[in-house]
Design an enzyme around this catalytic site. Structure first.
Site, PDB file in Angstrom:
ATOM      1  N   TYR A 197      -6.018  11.336   4.078  1.00  0.00           N
ATOM      2  CA  TYR A 197      -4.518  11.687   3.568  1.00  0.00           C
ATOM      3  C   TYR A 197      -4.517  12.385   2.293  1.00  0.00           C
ATOM      4  O   TYR A 197      -5.359  12.653   1.934  1.00  0.00           O
ATOM      5  CB  TYR A 197      -3.870  10.154   3.624  1.00  0.00           C
ATOM      6  CG  TYR A 197      -3.493   9.635   4.781  1.00  0.00           C
ATOM      7  CD1 TYR A 197      -3.005  10.270   5.966  1.00  0.00           C
ATOM      8  CD2 TYR A 197      -4.247   8.564   5.219  1.00  0.00           C
ATOM      9  CE1 TYR A 197      -2.811   9.831   7.238  1.00  0.00           C
ATOM     10  CE2 TYR A 197      -3.998   7.807   6.568  1.00  0.00           C
ATOM     11  CZ  TYR A 197      -3.238   8.517   7.504  1.00  0.00           C
ATOM     12  OH  TYR A 197      -3.401   8.004   8.751  1.00  0.00           O
TER      13      TYR A 197
ATOM     14  N   GLN B 139       0.973  -1.176   0.086  1.00  0.00           N
ATOM     15  CA  GLN B 139      -0.034   0.032   0.057  1.00  0.00           C
ATOM     16  C   GLN B 139       0.809   1.213   0.026  1.00  0.00           C
ATOM     17  O   GLN B 139       1.758   1.500   0.816  1.00  0.00           O
ATOM     18  CB  GLN B 139      -0.926   0.104   1.065  1.00  0.00           C
ATOM     19  CG  GLN B 139      -1.891   1.202   1.270  1.00  0.00           C
ATOM     20  CD  GLN B 139      -2.860   1.286   2.384  1.00  0.00           C
ATOM     21  OE1 GLN B 139      -2.157   1.906   3.241  1.00  0.00           O
ATOM     22  NE2 GLN B 139      -4.111   1.444   2.418  1.00  0.00           N
TER      23      GLN B 139
ATOM     24  N   ARG C  70      -7.993  -5.066  12.571  1.00  0.00           N
ATOM     25  CA  ARG C  70      -7.459  -5.452  13.921  1.00  0.00           C
ATOM     26  C   ARG C  70      -7.924  -6.901  14.237  1.00  0.00           C
ATOM     27  O   ARG C  70      -6.962  -7.494  15.106  1.00  0.00           O
ATOM     28  CB  ARG C  70      -8.123  -4.762  15.015  1.00  0.00           C
ATOM     29  CG  ARG C  70      -7.565  -3.121  15.028  1.00  0.00           C
ATOM     30  CD  ARG C  70      -8.421  -2.166  15.552  1.00  0.00           C
ATOM     31  NE  ARG C  70      -9.747  -2.005  15.098  1.00  0.00           N
ATOM     32  CZ  ARG C  70     -10.997  -1.893  15.694  1.00  0.00           C
ATOM     33  NH1 ARG C  70     -11.134  -1.745  16.869  1.00  0.00           N
ATOM     34  NH2 ARG C  70     -12.095  -1.556  14.886  1.00  0.00           N
TER      35      ARG C  70
END
Length: 363
Positions: free
Chosen positions: A177, A98, A317
């Protein structure tokens, strides 16, 4: 409808199941953002994922402001990734890198210069730095004559990812971002060809994706978006119009798959009341669609596949704490609990020491 455990073709990548590992920032690289051998153990432990999407990895010095996160802009970083990727492949896995430019979500003490963004804005709150948390700074607008260099940086990072052995790349265009800062009308106040209309605000996304695809191939290029609601201080007045337009662009380019991070009102790591945009995006995006956020059980993931909205689910997670997650979901085994305290620490604790079903059975 296909099962969560059925194979799926994600562009050029043949995934043996529809349980993807979502990108998870872990901070186990050096201060110079060079990956470390411990990362090979971590990723290879999770090779049973249909596909691993690597932790967000800096595509330039300017774009990486997270302490101890890895990069892909130098030869040293590229060489350090090679044995890590090789370990994943030796364990039977697939992994894409990524590519991350954080835009204004950085601090000058980490990147060595003023942050850049779509416009002169600052994020509320504080940035992670090597000297603890510090207030975010006001970014300067990325100049028009800097954008070709930005595209070159993405191309170099893509070339390096392929040289390191990655099976492809994912463009991080989510979570507030840089690319997301260009997409959203509460962060992008430009009056040039990159601001104003939806067509203009999606221009950088199009150009970055086309450039990355020209190096990796469209079928080894994917994109992550976060289309519903506020994300780290960026928002949009009409997310459905914006993100269906973005998805159409990506569909036209022919990317391998599109991943959507979509928290809900009860989200445990970010939440929003803005409706999920995946149903509308499903109507305009022709390739495989992957959804993410708060999927923990096989039943919940299967339900979204059965609905026809998604083709696969990426787990974050849950995969962090359960290296053999696909087998645990298949058998209904109990899940390990993650330890937040060790998410961004250095060393093996809370990183590659979570027990697998096999290791517990052997005790």
């Amino acid at each position: 409808m296909p099962s969560l455990f059925d194979p799926i073709q994600l562009g050029a990548i043949a995934a043996p199941n529809r349980i993807l590992m979502a990108p998870l920032t872990r901070g186990r690289s050096t201060r110079e953002h060079v990956p470390q051998p411990i990362m090979g153990t971590y990723y290879s432990q999770r090779a049973s994922a249909g596909l691993i999407i690597s932790e967000a990895t800096g595509m330039s010095r300017q774009g990486l402001g997270w302490p101890y996160a890895p990069g892909l802009w130098t030869d040293e970083q590229t060489e350090a990734w090679k044995p890590i990727v090789a370990e994943v492949h030796a364990a039977g896995g697939r992994i894409v890198a990524q590519l991350w430019h954080m835009g204004r979500q950085v601090h000058s003490s980490v990147i060595g210069g003023q942050p850049v963004s779509s416009s002169a804005t600052a994020t509320a709150g504080q940035a992670h730095t090597y000297d603890g948390k510090q207030d975010f700074e006001t970014a300067r607008p990325l100049a028009l004559d800097e954008i070709p260099g930005l595209l070159d940086d993405y191309a170099l990072a893509t070339k390096n990812a392929l040289a390191a052995g990655f099976d492809g790349v994912q463009i991080h265009a989510a979570n507030g971002y840089l690319i997301d800062q260009f997409l959203r009308d509460n962060a992008n106040f430009r009056t040039d060809r990159y601001g104003g209309s939806v067509e203009n605000r999606t221009r950088l996304l199009r150009e970055v994706t086309e450039r990355v695809a020209s190096v990796a191939g469209a079928d080894r290029t994917s994109v992550r978006l976060s289309p519903n609601g506020e994300s780290q201080g960026v928002d949009d007045s009409n997310p459905q119009a914006l993100f269906t337009a973005a998805a159409k662009i990506l569909s036209e380019i022919g990317i391998g798959f599109l991943e959507l991070r979509e928290p809900g009102p009860e989200g445990t790591f970010g939440r929003t009341d803005v409706p999920r945009q995946s149903p509308a995006i499903r109507e305009v995006f022709a390739g495989p669609l992957v959804v993410n956020s708060d999927y923990v059980t096989a039943e919940a993931a299967q339900a979204v596949i059965d609905s026809g909205v998604a083709d696969a689910v990426s787990f974050g997670r849950t995969f962090l704490a359960n290296p053999d997650l696909p087998e645990r979901l298949r058998t209904g085994a109990a899940l390990n609990e993650g330890n937040f305290r060790t998410w961004y620490s250095q060393g093996p604790e809370g990183y590659n020491d979570y027990p697998s079903l096999e290791s517990v059975a052997a005790e």
